[in-house]
Design an enzyme around this catalytic site. Structure first.
Site, PDB file in Angstrom:
ATOM      1  CB  CYS A   1     -11.174   7.147   7.672  1.00  0.00           C
ATOM      2  SG  CYS A   1      -9.543   6.657   8.272  1.00  0.00           S
TER       3      CYS A   1
ATOM      4  CG  HIS B   1     -11.136   7.061   3.409  1.00  0.00           C
ATOM      5  ND1 HIS B   1     -10.135   7.965   3.667  1.00  0.00           N
ATOM      6  CD2 HIS B   1     -10.874   5.972   4.188  1.00  0.00           C
ATOM      7  CE1 HIS B   1      -9.317   7.465   4.578  1.00  0.00           C
ATOM      8  NE2 HIS B   1      -9.739   6.257   4.901  1.00  0.00           N
TER       9      HIS B   1
ATOM     10  CG  ASN C   1      -6.113   5.816   5.596  1.00  0.00           C
ATOM     11  OD1 ASN C   1      -6.621   6.938   5.657  1.00  0.00           O
ATOM     12  ND2 ASN C   1      -6.694   4.743   6.106  1.00  0.00           N
TER      13      ASN C   1
HETATM   14  C1  LIG Z   1      -3.824  -4.188   6.423  1.00  0.00           C
HETATM   15  C2  LIG Z   1      -3.971  -5.050   5.186  1.00  0.00           C
HETATM   16  C3  LIG Z   1      -3.304  -4.401   3.999  1.00  0.00           C
HETATM   17  C4  LIG Z   1      -3.269  -6.382   5.441  1.00  0.00           C
HETATM   18  O1  LIG Z   1      -3.440  -7.234   4.318  1.00  0.00           O
HETATM   19  P1  LIG Z   1      -3.872  -8.739   4.553  1.00  0.00           P
HETATM   20  O2  LIG Z   1      -3.880  -9.376   3.223  1.00  0.00           O
HETATM   21  O3  LIG Z   1      -5.151  -8.735   5.328  1.00  0.00           O
HETATM   22  O4  LIG Z   1      -2.675  -9.263   5.388  1.00  0.00           O
HETATM   23  P2  LIG Z   1      -2.703 -10.033   6.786  1.00  0.00           P
HETATM   24  O5  LIG Z   1      -2.992  -9.097   7.891  1.00  0.00           O
HETATM   25  O6  LIG Z   1      -3.575 -11.240   6.614  1.00  0.00           O
HETATM   26  O7  LIG Z   1      -1.191 -10.458   6.864  1.00  0.00           O
HETATM   27  C5  LIG Z   1      -0.619 -11.329   5.901  1.00  0.00           C
HETATM   28  C6  LIG Z   1       0.853 -11.511   6.232  1.00  0.00           C
HETATM   29  O8  LIG Z   1       1.555 -10.308   5.941  1.00  0.00           O
HETATM   30  C7  LIG Z   1       2.328  -9.924   7.079  1.00  0.00           C
HETATM   31  N1  LIG Z   1       2.420  -8.470   7.103  1.00  0.00           N
HETATM   32  C8  LIG Z   1       1.622  -7.598   7.753  1.00  0.00           C
HETATM   33  N2  LIG Z   1       2.044  -6.335   7.519  1.00  0.00           N
HETATM   34  C9  LIG Z   1       3.114  -6.424   6.729  1.00  0.00           C
HETATM   35  C10 LIG Z   1       3.969  -5.478   6.129  1.00  0.00           C
HETATM   36  N3  LIG Z   1       3.818  -4.171   6.311  1.00  0.00           N
HETATM   37  N4  LIG Z   1       4.961  -5.934   5.352  1.00  0.00           N
HETATM   38  C11 LIG Z   1       5.164  -7.225   5.135  1.00  0.00           C
HETATM   39  N5  LIG Z   1       4.375  -8.183   5.679  1.00  0.00           N
HETATM   40  C12 LIG Z   1       3.369  -7.796   6.450  1.00  0.00           C
HETATM   41  C13 LIG Z   1       1.581 -10.488   8.259  1.00  0.00           C
HETATM   42  O9  LIG Z   1       2.423 -10.640   9.362  1.00  0.00           O
HETATM   43  C14 LIG Z   1       1.092 -11.799   7.693  1.00  0.00           C
HETATM   44  O10 LIG Z   1       2.151 -12.713   7.765  1.00  0.00           O
HETATM   45  P3  LIG Z   1       1.869 -14.253   8.193  1.00  0.00           P
HETATM   46  O11 LIG Z   1       0.954 -14.779   7.140  1.00  0.00           O
HETATM   47  O12 LIG Z   1       3.245 -14.850   8.183  1.00  0.00           O
HETATM   48  O13 LIG Z   1       1.249 -14.179   9.528  1.00  0.00           O
HETATM   49  C15 LIG Z   1      -5.445  -5.343   4.862  1.00  0.00           C
HETATM   50  O14 LIG Z   1      -6.016  -6.153   5.849  1.00  0.00           O
HETATM   51  C16 LIG Z   1      -6.236  -4.076   4.772  1.00  0.00           C
HETATM   52  O15 LIG Z   1      -6.033  -3.302   3.877  1.00  0.00           O
HETATM   53  N6  LIG Z   1      -7.210  -3.872   5.685  1.00  0.00           N
HETATM   54  C17 LIG Z   1      -7.978  -2.654   5.715  1.00  0.00           C
HETATM   55  C18 LIG Z   1      -7.213  -1.658   6.508  1.00  0.00           C
HETATM   56  C19 LIG Z   1      -7.675  -0.272   6.275  1.00  0.00           C
HETATM   57  O16 LIG Z   1      -7.775   0.178   5.155  1.00  0.00           O
HETATM   58  N7  LIG Z   1      -7.931   0.429   7.368  1.00  0.00           N
HETATM   59  C20 LIG Z   1      -8.270   1.778   7.352  1.00  0.00           C
HETATM   60  C21 LIG Z   1      -9.714   1.923   7.156  1.00  0.00           C
HETATM   61  S1  LIG Z   1     -10.100   3.601   7.260  1.00  0.00           S
END
Ligand SMILES: CC(C)(COP(=O)(O)OP(=O)(O)OC[C@H]1O[C@@H](n2cnc3c(N)ncnc32)[C@H](O)[C@@H]1OP(=O)(O)O)[C@@H](O)C(=O)NCCC(=O)NCCS
EC number: 2.3.1.180
Length: 306
Positions: A96, A233, A263
């Site tokens: 990225c 980004h 993204n």
């Molecule tokens: C990926 C991201 C959005 C997840 O959000 P989060 O608040 O951390 O969510 P979590 O991973 O803790 O998951 C929370 C819950 O949502 C659920 N969940 C995950 N993806 C899901 C989706 N697409 N839809 C619905 N629920 C979802 C999980 O299973 C979890 O459920 P649980 O509590 O029953 O186990 C967040 O971590 C993020 O943005 N990270 C950065 C990723 C990124 O930008 N990467 C690229 C960098 S270049």
């Protein structure tokens, strides 16, 4: 592909995706489209916008992690699609952060006298390396391409000069397992799928981004008040807002397109530039900060005058 469309693919909801990421839709390359076909379209749009033709370009750098083939480089495929057999072309792979690395590389080639006009492209087809059964990743990414032209010109060594004023690149491979593709030519002999520990990536993102932006401000004696536009980004709205807030960059100075594109990895910054320059927000002479963070980890910031 809207969030509603994705609800038919995995167990997710528009509400969850918007709340956690700000993404409302993403584009998916059609059958027969490749990273180089998207890159070619972006390259032609950038050349038209600059009033140039492929004959005016002596270097093409394409930032991508989803090349058409393991080799040749996608940049060489784009060169061929543009009908160019002069000059040279190569890819830059920093996930990225690819576009920030590519702009920095182009600037270094120009400063070193190795190139006069560089086409810098960010192009990706992440849809092809997503695990469409994994809702924690497949809702986040999309396909696209954007491009700019960088041209050599004399400056005075001041921040009023146009072009790249400073660049700050970083990488740290100890974070590899947090965001990677589980295949490759020399490991599995397969292409592999994207794997990510989203929460872990989130934990590091704001700190890494704000460190390199602060370094860019310090290197040029500028502040967030001097900045006209932050073009981050586009991974996640919460990361963008958190970084801007920490740096006292006013929300109206931040270009956000993650809602439109998801993204798109190395393509996200040039796509955001295309939107904000296209609608008249970014104007000639504006001070613009580009920043990104991605797999590796890699991260970086470029401060430029448009
Ligand atoms: C990926 C991201 C959005 C997840 O959000 P989060 O608040 O951390 O969510 P979590 O991973 O803790 O998951 C929370 C819950 O949502 C659920 N969940 C995950 N993806 C899901 C989706 N697409 N839809 C619905 N629920 C979802 C999980 O299973 C979890 O459920 P649980 O509590 O029953 O186990 C967040 O971590 C993020 O943005 N990270 C950065 C990723 C990124 O930008 N990467 C690229 C960098 S270049």
């Amino acid at each position: 592909m809207t969030n509603r469309d994705i609800e038919d693919v995995v167990d997710t909801s528009d509400e969850w995706i918007v709340q956690r990421t700000g993404i409302r839709q993403r584009y998916v390359a059609g059958e027969g489209e490749t990273t180089s076909s998207l890159g070619e379209a972006a390259a032609r749009a950038a050349l038209d916008n600059a009033g140039l033709t492929p004959a005016d370009i002596d270097l093409i750098i394409c930032a991508t992690s989803t090349p058409d083939n393991t080799f040749p480089a996608t940049a060489v495929n784009i060169q061929n699609r543009l009908g160019m057999s002069h000059g040279f072309a190569f890819d830059v792979q920093a996930v990225c952060t690819g576009f920030v690395y590519a702009v920095t590389t182009a600037d270094a080639y120009i400063r070193g006298g190795l190139a006069k006009r560089v086409l810098v492209i960010g192009a990706e087809t992440f849809s092809r390396i997503l695990d469409w059964n994994d809702r924690t990743t497949c809702v986040l990414f999309g396909d696209g391409a954007g491009a700019i032209v960088l041209e050599a010109s004399e400056g005075e060594g001041k921040t009023s000069d146009r072009g790249v004023l400073t660049a700050h690149l970083r990488s740290d491979g100890s974070h590899k397992d947090k965001l990677f593709v589980d295949g490759g030519p020399s490991s599995t002999g397969t292409v592999g799928k994207l794997r990510m520990e989203g929460r872990e990536v989130f934990k590091y993102a704001v700190g890494m981004i704000t460190d390199v932006i602060t370094a860019a401000f310090e290197a040029t004696g500028t502040t967030s008040d001097d900045l006209d536009w932050l073009v981050p980004h586009q991974a996640n709205r919460r990361i963008i807002d958190g970084s801007a807030k920490k740096l006292n960059i006013a929300p109206e100075k931040v270009v956000v397109t993650v809602d439109l594109h998801g993204n798109t990895s190395a393509a996200s910054i040039p796509l955001a530039l295309a939107v904000a320059a296209g609608d008249g927000r970014i104007k000639k002479g504006d001070l613009v900060m580009l920043e990104a963070m991605g797999g590796g980890f890699t991260w970086g910031a470029v401060l430029l005058r448009w």
